[in-house]
Design an enzyme around this catalytic site. Structure first.
Site, PDB file in Angstrom:
ATOM      1  N   GLU A 117       0.744  -1.117  -0.009  1.00  0.00           N
ATOM      2  CA  GLU A 117      -0.063  -0.180   0.087  1.00  0.00           C
ATOM      3  C   GLU A 117       0.740   1.362  -0.030  1.00  0.00           C
ATOM      4  O   GLU A 117       1.175   1.883   0.961  1.00  0.00           O
ATOM      5  CB  GLU A 117      -0.854   0.032   1.017  1.00  0.00           C
ATOM      6  N   LYS A 124      -2.748  -2.122  -2.926  1.00  0.00           N
ATOM      7  CA  LYS A 124      -3.904  -1.208  -2.342  1.00  0.00           C
ATOM      8  C   LYS A 124      -3.403   0.138  -2.727  1.00  0.00           C
ATOM      9  O   LYS A 124      -2.599   0.503  -2.292  1.00  0.00           O
ATOM     10  CB  LYS A 124      -4.015  -1.295  -0.785  1.00  0.00           C
TER      11      LYS A 124
END
Length: 300
Positions: A181, A218
């Site tokens: 992420e 993500k």
């Protein structure tokens, strides 16, 4: 690690099932804000133990809701304190999978370092190996780790991507699927440029992964719609999910619908409108509405 070493049923669900990820992993400094949004003021607890007990009550209420299930929700991201607790007498990860058919993930980062070169890398994680071992023993499927891009600084973004993929290799080796992420701050003044640089860096790293090594991504919902299509289609990527990043639920869903093949991994946007003061009927109805809206945006 090959897919044969993972829970095959969980792997298949994450790969092909329609739905989205419920991110319930606020920890440390972000927990008071999450509780305040839920209608609980800071004077409701006197120490961290009491605060985390209250936040576990909130998360248990969400997880045990009849509207929270694997029909529309692929997975849930937990933080360590939640993983270590129980829901209805079962370890949280076991309850999620065995009762709700929701795949459990664990947030493993320890927060952000100070900004340098326009980015915030993750703080050092000297206890990562022990945490990965514990996660595996508690039947966690994968992990999540967040760093943040504040400016379109090529050097900083390269450092972010390198750190994420180095740690992802260690997580893969432990038999878990890492969610990488590298968030682009929605207030980044050169957001579109930063996202192009990030995509270049991610694809370069993905193309160097051996066959069978899988990661998830993500990412912040981008300025350019469908920017990350090449990542979605990459053979080493199990799934690309989007964070809400401070957007309202309505705006996050609208942006998500324009990015085909990406599914939600929302936190604040999922919990929007839920309060401790609601009756169970009100709470469950609000949660059901949010889940359905996010689900529909994720399968568009």
């Amino acid at each position: 690690m090959t897919t044969l070493e993972m829970n095959k049923e969980q792997f298949q669900k994450m790969k092909t099932h329609p739905g989205f990820i419920a991110a319930l992993d606020q920890s440390g400094g972000s927990t008071p804000k999450a509780l305040e949004a839920y209608g609980i003021k800071e004077n409701a607890w006197s120490n961290d133990d009491e605060m985390f007990a209250i936040v576990h009550q909130m998360r248990s209420r969400i997880i045990t809701s009849p509207n929270f299930s694997g029909e529309r929700i692929l997975a849930t991201i937990l933080f360590e304190n939640t993983m270590d607790r129980e829901v209805e007498g079962k370890p949280t990860a076991d309850y999620l999978w065995n009762v709700k058919n929701v795949v459990p993930f664990l947030k493993v980062d320890k927060g952000l370092a100070d900004e340098k070169n326009g980015v915030q890398l993750m703080k050092s994680m000297p206890e990562l190996d022990a945490l990965l071992g514990k996660a595996k023993a508690k039947r966690i499927f994968g992990t999540k780790m967040r760093s943040v891009i504040k400016h379109a600084n090529r050097e900083g973004i390269e450092q972010i991507v390198s750190q994420q993929f180095e740690l992802a290799e260690k997580i893969n080796a432990a038999g878990l699927v890492p969610i990488i992420e590298p968030e682009v701050d929605i207030h980044c003044p050169e957001k579109a440029q930063a996202e192009v640089l990030l995509k270049e860096g991610i694809l370069d790293k993905l193309n160097k992964l051996p066959a069978g090594r899988v990661v998830m991504l993500k990412l912040t919902l981008p300025v350019q719609d469908d920017l990350y299509t090449d990542c979605i289609l990459h053979p080493n990527v199990l799934r690309v999910v989007a964070l809400s990043g401070g957007y309202s639920q309505a705006e996050a869903n609208d942006r998500l619908r324009r990015n085909h093949g990406t599914v939600a991994s929302f936190s604040r946007a999922l919990l929007e409108g839920l309060t401790a003061q609601q009756s169970d009927a009100e709470f469950n109805a609000m949660l059901d509405t949010s889940i359905q809206r996010i689900y529909e945006a994720s399968i568009t």
